[in-house]
Write a protein that holds these residues in place. Structure first.
Motif, PDB file in Angstrom:
ATOM      1  N   MET A 244      93.541  18.520  30.806  1.00  0.00           N
ATOM      2  CA  MET A 244      94.829  18.093  31.599  1.00  0.00           C
ATOM      3  C   MET A 244      95.796  17.643  30.402  1.00  0.00           C
ATOM      4  O   MET A 244      95.526  17.233  29.475  1.00  0.00           O
ATOM      5  N   THR A 245      96.912  18.117  31.093  1.00  0.00           N
ATOM      6  CA  THR A 245      98.169  17.644  30.045  1.00  0.00           C
ATOM      7  C   THR A 245      99.081  16.632  31.038  1.00  0.00           C
ATOM      8  O   THR A 245      99.144  16.764  32.248  1.00  0.00           O
ATOM      9  N   LEU A 246      99.553  15.637  30.319  1.00  0.00           N
ATOM     10  CA  LEU A 246     100.485  14.676  30.752  1.00  0.00           C
ATOM     11  C   LEU A 246     101.794  14.438  29.873  1.00  0.00           C
ATOM     12  O   LEU A 246     101.420  14.620  28.849  1.00  0.00           O
ATOM     13  N   PHE A 247     102.869  14.328  30.629  1.00  0.00           N
ATOM     14  CA  PHE A 247     104.116  14.120  30.004  1.00  0.00           C
ATOM     15  C   PHE A 247     104.629  12.959  29.937  1.00  0.00           C
ATOM     16  O   PHE A 247     104.405  12.008  31.045  1.00  0.00           O
ATOM     17  N   PHE A 248     105.020  12.244  28.911  1.00  0.00           N
ATOM     18  CA  PHE A 248     105.781  10.911  28.897  1.00  0.00           C
ATOM     19  C   PHE A 248     106.814  10.720  27.706  1.00  0.00           C
ATOM     20  O   PHE A 248     106.553  11.639  26.939  1.00  0.00           O
ATOM     21  N   ASN A 249     107.567   9.961  27.789  1.00  0.00           N
ATOM     22  CA  ASN A 249     108.496   9.547  26.742  1.00  0.00           C
ATOM     23  C   ASN A 249     107.850   8.727  25.723  1.00  0.00           C
ATOM     24  O   ASN A 249     107.574   7.095  25.876  1.00  0.00           O
ATOM     25  N   ALA A 250     107.595   9.078  24.559  1.00  0.00           N
ATOM     26  CA  ALA A 250     106.854   8.245  23.370  1.00  0.00           C
ATOM     27  C   ALA A 250     107.634   6.878  22.872  1.00  0.00           C
ATOM     28  O   ALA A 250     107.024   6.196  22.263  1.00  0.00           O
ATOM     29  N   ARG A 251     108.848   6.928  23.092  1.00  0.00           N
ATOM     30  CA  ARG A 251     109.697   5.793  22.483  1.00  0.00           C
ATOM     31  C   ARG A 251     110.111   5.311  23.846  1.00  0.00           C
ATOM     32  O   ARG A 251     109.487   4.948  24.777  1.00  0.00           O
TER      33      ARG A 251
ATOM     34  N   HIS B 154     109.585  13.176  23.676  1.00  0.00           N
ATOM     35  CA  HIS B 154     109.902  13.288  22.388  1.00  0.00           C
ATOM     36  C   HIS B 154     109.096  12.971  21.467  1.00  0.00           C
ATOM     37  O   HIS B 154     108.145  11.891  21.835  1.00  0.00           O
ATOM     38  N   GLY B 155     108.588  13.771  20.419  1.00  0.00           N
ATOM     39  CA  GLY B 155     107.548  13.244  19.312  1.00  0.00           C
ATOM     40  C   GLY B 155     106.602  14.265  19.285  1.00  0.00           C
ATOM     41  O   GLY B 155     106.487  15.194  20.161  1.00  0.00           O
ATOM     42  N   ASN B 156     105.427  13.846  18.739  1.00  0.00           N
ATOM     43  CA  ASN B 156     104.282  14.715  18.491  1.00  0.00           C
ATOM     44  C   ASN B 156     103.274  14.412  19.865  1.00  0.00           C
ATOM     45  O   ASN B 156     103.401  13.632  20.418  1.00  0.00           O
ATOM     46  N   LEU B 157     102.540  15.510  19.646  1.00  0.00           N
ATOM     47  CA  LEU B 157     101.421  15.550  20.649  1.00  0.00           C
ATOM     48  C   LEU B 157     100.644  14.244  20.642  1.00  0.00           C
ATOM     49  O   LEU B 157     100.479  13.462  19.613  1.00  0.00           O
ATOM     50  N   SER B 158     100.293  13.605  21.606  1.00  0.00           N
ATOM     51  CA  SER B 158      99.816  12.269  22.013  1.00  0.00           C
ATOM     52  C   SER B 158      98.395  12.203  22.580  1.00  0.00           C
ATOM     53  O   SER B 158      97.756  13.399  22.872  1.00  0.00           O
ATOM     54  N   ASN B 159      97.910  11.065  22.941  1.00  0.00           N
ATOM     55  CA  ASN B 159      96.675  10.871  23.466  1.00  0.00           C
ATOM     56  C   ASN B 159      96.427   9.681  24.422  1.00  0.00           C
ATOM     57  O   ASN B 159      97.395   8.830  24.325  1.00  0.00           O
ATOM     58  N   LYS B 160      95.480   9.573  25.115  1.00  0.00           N
ATOM     59  CA  LYS B 160      95.112   8.238  25.896  1.00  0.00           C
ATOM     60  C   LYS B 160      95.219   6.926  24.912  1.00  0.00           C
ATOM     61  O   LYS B 160      96.112   6.035  25.431  1.00  0.00           O
ATOM     62  N   ALA B 161      95.042   6.662  23.659  1.00  0.00           N
ATOM     63  CA  ALA B 161      95.181   5.662  22.832  1.00  0.00           C
ATOM     64  C   ALA B 161      96.393   5.340  22.817  1.00  0.00           C
ATOM     65  O   ALA B 161      97.014   4.097  22.935  1.00  0.00           O
ATOM     66  N   GLU B 162      97.320   6.230  22.439  1.00  0.00           N
ATOM     67  CA  GLU B 162      98.877   6.079  22.048  1.00  0.00           C
ATOM     68  C   GLU B 162      99.390   5.892  23.670  1.00  0.00           C
ATOM     69  O   GLU B 162     100.359   5.044  23.604  1.00  0.00           O
TER      70      GLU B 162
ATOM     71  N   GLY C  30     110.503   2.462  14.774  1.00  0.00           N
ATOM     72  CA  GLY C  30     111.496   3.555  14.978  1.00  0.00           C
ATOM     73  C   GLY C  30     111.632   3.686  16.513  1.00  0.00           C
ATOM     74  O   GLY C  30     112.236   4.925  16.740  1.00  0.00           O
ATOM     75  N   TYR C  31     111.221   3.035  17.336  1.00  0.00           N
ATOM     76  CA  TYR C  31     111.498   3.158  18.663  1.00  0.00           C
ATOM     77  C   TYR C  31     112.936   3.333  19.042  1.00  0.00           C
ATOM     78  O   TYR C  31     113.243   4.105  20.166  1.00  0.00           O
ATOM     79  N   GLY C  32     113.532   2.512  18.710  1.00  0.00           N
ATOM     80  CA  GLY C  32     115.124   2.389  19.004  1.00  0.00           C
ATOM     81  C   GLY C  32     116.179   3.289  18.191  1.00  0.00           C
ATOM     82  O   GLY C  32     117.281   3.388  18.528  1.00  0.00           O
ATOM     83  N   ASP C  33     115.412   4.412  17.592  1.00  0.00           N
ATOM     84  CA  ASP C  33     116.129   5.447  16.948  1.00  0.00           C
ATOM     85  C   ASP C  33     116.476   6.544  17.590  1.00  0.00           C
ATOM     86  O   ASP C  33     116.819   7.495  16.794  1.00  0.00           O
ATOM     87  N   HIS C  34     116.412   6.564  18.891  1.00  0.00           N
ATOM     88  CA  HIS C  34     116.651   7.833  19.634  1.00  0.00           C
ATOM     89  C   HIS C  34     117.696   7.645  20.726  1.00  0.00           C
ATOM     90  O   HIS C  34     118.339   6.738  20.685  1.00  0.00           O
TER      91      HIS C  34
END
Length: 115
Positions: A1-8, A44-52, A94-98
């Motif tokens: 499964m693939t899920l999309f979200f904004n990591a910041r 935005h950002g790198n490939l992620s996972n459930k923990a992130e 770094g969350y606010g750097d985008h």
């Protein structure tokens, strides 16, 4: 499964009915369908996972609670948007750097909770 979200800090379109509560509920819904093997592709950002993704949910809930407390203490939108302590933990990461900077995030959450 693939899920999309904004990591910041996420974009929340208040003018179209979006809200911090809606975003939190959407993340919770997403978490119901992922497992530890799910690959999550952030906006935005790198490939992620459930923990992130769980960390992202925690950030949303933490910022919401901090802004809500300020509202309950009678703070104005401008006071909240200028209060860097509300998002410091995430700003240091770094969350606010985008595109959605910290000030904009605090203002958006404030507007969302006041509507």
């Amino acid at each position: 499964m693939t899920l999309f979200f904004n990591a910041r800090y996420p974009y929340i379109d208040i003018n179209s009915g979006g809200s911090i509560n809606g975003y939190i509920n959407a993340v919770k819904s997403g978490l119901m369908v992922v497992d530890n093997d799910t690959k999550i592709i952030p906006g935005h950002g790198n490939l992620s996972n459930k923990a992130e993704y769980l960390t992202f949910l925690n950030m949303l809930e933490t910022v919401k609670a901090a802004v809500l407390k300020e509202i309950e203490n009678g703070k104005t939108e401008d006071e909240v948007s200028e209060n860097t302590s509300l998002t410091k933990t995430y700003d240091d990461l770094g969350y606010g750097d985008h595109f959605i900077n910290s000030k904009k995030m605090r203002r958006t959450v404030y507007q969302s909770l006041k509507n």
